[in-house]
Design a protein around this motif. Structure first.
Motif, short mmCIF file in Angstrom:
data_model
loop_
_atom_site.label_atom_id
_atom_site.label_comp_id
_atom_site.label_asym_id
_atom_site.label_seq_id
_atom_site.Cartn_x
_atom_site.Cartn_y
_atom_site.Cartn_z
N UNK A 34 0.76 -1.14 0.06
CA UNK A 34 0.02 -0.06 0.07
C UNK A 34 1.01 1.36 0.06
N UNK A 35 0.79 2.10 -0.92
CA UNK A 35 1.48 3.33 -1.35
C UNK A 35 0.69 4.62 -1.02
N UNK A 36 -0.58 4.53 -1.39
CA UNK A 36 -1.58 5.49 -1.29
C UNK A 36 -2.70 4.97 -0.42
N UNK A 37 -3.16 5.74 0.84
CA UNK A 37 -3.94 5.60 1.73
C UNK A 37 -5.41 5.33 1.08
N UNK A 38 -5.75 6.08 0.21
CA UNK A 38 -6.88 6.20 -0.54
C UNK A 38 -7.31 4.91 -1.14
N UNK A 39 -6.39 4.04 -1.42
CA UNK A 39 -6.44 2.51 -2.19
C UNK A 39 -6.78 1.60 -1.15
N UNK A 40 -6.67 1.84 0.03
CA UNK A 40 -6.67 0.88 1.10
C UNK A 40 -8.11 -0.08 0.88
N UNK A 41 -9.10 0.10 0.57
CA UNK A 41 -10.18 -0.64 0.43
C UNK A 41 -10.42 -1.31 -0.93
N UNK A 42 -9.31 -1.23 -1.71
CA UNK A 42 -9.45 -1.81 -3.19
C UNK A 42 -9.04 -3.47 -3.11
N UNK A 43 -8.45 -3.75 -1.75
CA UNK A 43 -8.06 -5.27 -1.74
C UNK A 43 -8.04 -5.44 -0.38
N UNK A 44 -8.20 -6.80 -0.18
CA UNK A 44 -8.52 -7.73 1.14
C UNK A 44 -7.22 -7.94 1.82
N UNK A 45 -6.15 -7.51 1.53
CA UNK A 45 -4.96 -7.72 2.22
C UNK A 45 -3.85 -6.86 1.61
N UNK A 46 -3.04 -6.13 2.59
CA UNK A 46 -1.88 -5.65 2.13
C UNK A 46 -0.52 -6.12 2.67
N UNK A 47 0.47 -6.02 2.11
CA UNK A 47 1.65 -6.73 2.64
C UNK A 47 2.75 -5.81 3.14
N UNK A 48 3.83 -6.39 3.83
CA UNK A 48 4.81 -5.70 4.29
C UNK A 48 4.62 -4.35 4.98
N UNK A 49 3.59 -4.39 6.06
CA UNK A 49 3.39 -3.19 6.73
C UNK A 49 4.18 -2.75 7.96
N UNK A 50 4.60 -1.60 7.99
CA UNK A 50 5.22 -1.19 9.41
C UNK A 50 4.33 -0.64 10.29
N UNK A 51 4.81 -0.88 11.60
CA UNK A 51 3.86 -0.24 12.75
C UNK A 51 4.56 1.04 13.33
N UNK A 52 3.91 2.30 13.53
CA UNK A 52 4.27 3.11 14.46
C UNK A 52 4.92 2.66 15.70
N UNK A 53 5.35 3.30 16.54
CA UNK A 53 5.99 3.10 17.77
C UNK A 53 4.31 3.21 18.87
N UNK A 54 3.56 4.24 18.36
CA UNK A 54 2.29 4.39 19.10
C UNK A 54 1.55 2.84 19.15
N UNK A 55 1.53 2.49 17.52
CA UNK A 55 0.71 1.27 17.51
C UNK A 55 1.19 0.05 18.12
N UNK A 56 2.48 -0.05 18.20
CA UNK A 56 3.13 -1.15 18.83
C UNK A 56 2.92 -1.00 20.36
N UNK A 57 2.99 0.05 20.97
CA UNK A 57 2.66 0.22 22.39
C UNK A 57 1.19 0.09 22.75
N UNK A 58 0.24 0.46 21.84
CA UNK A 58 -1.20 0.14 22.02
C UNK A 58 -1.42 -1.42 22.12
N UNK A 59 -0.70 -2.21 21.18
CA UNK A 59 -0.88 -3.44 21.07
C UNK A 59 -0.34 -4.29 22.34
N UNK A 60 0.80 -3.58 22.49
CA UNK A 60 1.42 -4.14 23.73
C UNK A 60 0.43 -4.04 25.28
N UNK A 61 -0.12 -2.91 25.32
CA UNK A 61 -0.98 -2.57 26.41
C UNK A 61 -2.14 -3.49 26.35
N UNK A 62 -2.77 -3.79 25.05
CA UNK A 62 -4.05 -4.72 25.16
C UNK A 62 -3.44 -6.22 25.56
#
Length: 351
Positions: A34-62
């Protein structure tokens, strides 16, 4: 998780494709980036995704929150002691309806494809130049076992934890006209019955049997150092961390030929499946029981490496497969994390 769309805005890089040889496909862990966020709902799966530090921390807390309340110690042992009952019931309920054949199998694990005659000769030459005592796959196998299923095969594969066969039958249909042979085993007798009753099951190219891989003392129907490939897909996660996961991997490694490869895929830490668990389903850190009594652990990259390297195997690949799974109808985006690894048994260098 919040911030999913923000994650999709970030530029992500694609893992380079490995060059093909002999017509074999590359193993890129997917190539839809995924290179353009407007395309996100064009497919069922996107590969090689990077997480932000905020998202990693939120997942750890959950994960920390859903692990706060553990299943009482006096109840925990039943999930290990009665595991075969839970898995038999699981396969009895779902039969084959729950499963789909793994279409990604040969793309991600081209090592499963039997070598052609030219490649067999190259393997013989390579094996002979590295060590003189251990025969390669197409040479005569010497063993204390007089006869065993698949003994005349030039290329032998074992799948542990084969379930209802969604890897077994793609492999059978691929190797049927080759010199390869497949062994497959599962903890559940119900799963093995489903495989043996399947119209594509063929004893000429496959031997299915019941086996608890945690019991490292029970014999396998083939000798040590006789396998070219061992496939371990969503299996080790079902084993309690205290129930000798390291012993299981070490025991399996003893059945690989020199140069043989163990192929691994399983759940990664902070996968959506982990974050969805409720309080009171946790057995120990990052290890949970589902409503049906089956259990699941979520690995890190370092844990996977230690499991296989401590078994004397050398790393060929050890990756976190991070993806965005998209429900286009509901406009929901979900994080998926899997581990994918390949480890090889080294060749012995003669003195």
């Amino acid at each position: 998780m919040r911030g999913l769309l923000k994650l999709s805005v970030r530029a992500v890089s694609c893992v380079p494709r490995r060059p093909c040889s002999g017509g074999r496909p590359p193993a890129p862990l997917g190539a839809r980036v995924l290179t353009n966020p407007r395309d996100i709902f064009q497919h069922n799966m996107w590969d090689h995704v990077q997480w932000t530090e905020e998202e990693t921390e939120e997942a750890r807390q959950k994960a920390e929150q859903n692990s706060e309340e553990k299943i009482p110690v006096e109840e925990q042992s039943k999930y290990d002691r009665e595991a075969h009952k839970y898995w038999d019931r699981f396969y009895g309920m779902h039969q084959r309806k729950f499963f789909r054949n793994r279409t990604w199998l040969f793309t991600e694990f081209p090592e499963l494809l039997p070598p052609d005659e030219e490649q067999e000769q190259d393997l013989c030459s390579e094996s002979g130049s590295r060590e003189k005592q251990q025969p390669c796959g197409s040479c005569t196998l010497t063993s204390h076992m007089d006869t065993f299923p698949g003994q005349h095969a030039a290329f032998r594969i074992l799948e542990v934890g084969c379930g209802a066969g969604n890897s077994v039958f793609p492999i059978i249909n691929t190797i049927r006209s080759s010199k390869a042979f497949l062994y497959c085993c599962d903890f559940s007798s119900q799963a093995i019955e489903l495989i043996q009753e399947h119209p594509d099951y063929d004893p000429a190219v496959c031997h299915a049997f019941v086996r608890d891989i945690c019991d490292t003392t029970s014999p396998f129907p083939f000798p040590p150092e006789s396998l070219d490939i061992i496939l371990v897909v969503f299996v080790l996660s079902a084993i309690h961390p205290a129930r000798r996961a390291q012993d299981v991997v070490t025991s399996l490694a003893g059945f690989l030929k020199q140069g043989g490869i163990m192929l691994f895929r399983d759940y990664g830490r902070y996968d959506l499946a982990q974050l969805r668990f409720k309080k009171g389903q946790c057995l120990s850190e990052n290890f949970y029981t589902r409503q049906d009594g089956t259990c699941v652990y979520f690995f890190t990259k370092d844990e996977v490496h230690h499991l296989f390297s401590n078994a004397g195997l050398e790393e060929l690949q050890n990756l976190e497969d991070r993806r965005l799974q998209v429900n286009r109808g509901k406009k929901v985006v979900m994080h998926r994390v899997w581990m994918q690894s390949k480890y090889r048994k080294p060749y012995l260098i003669p003195d």
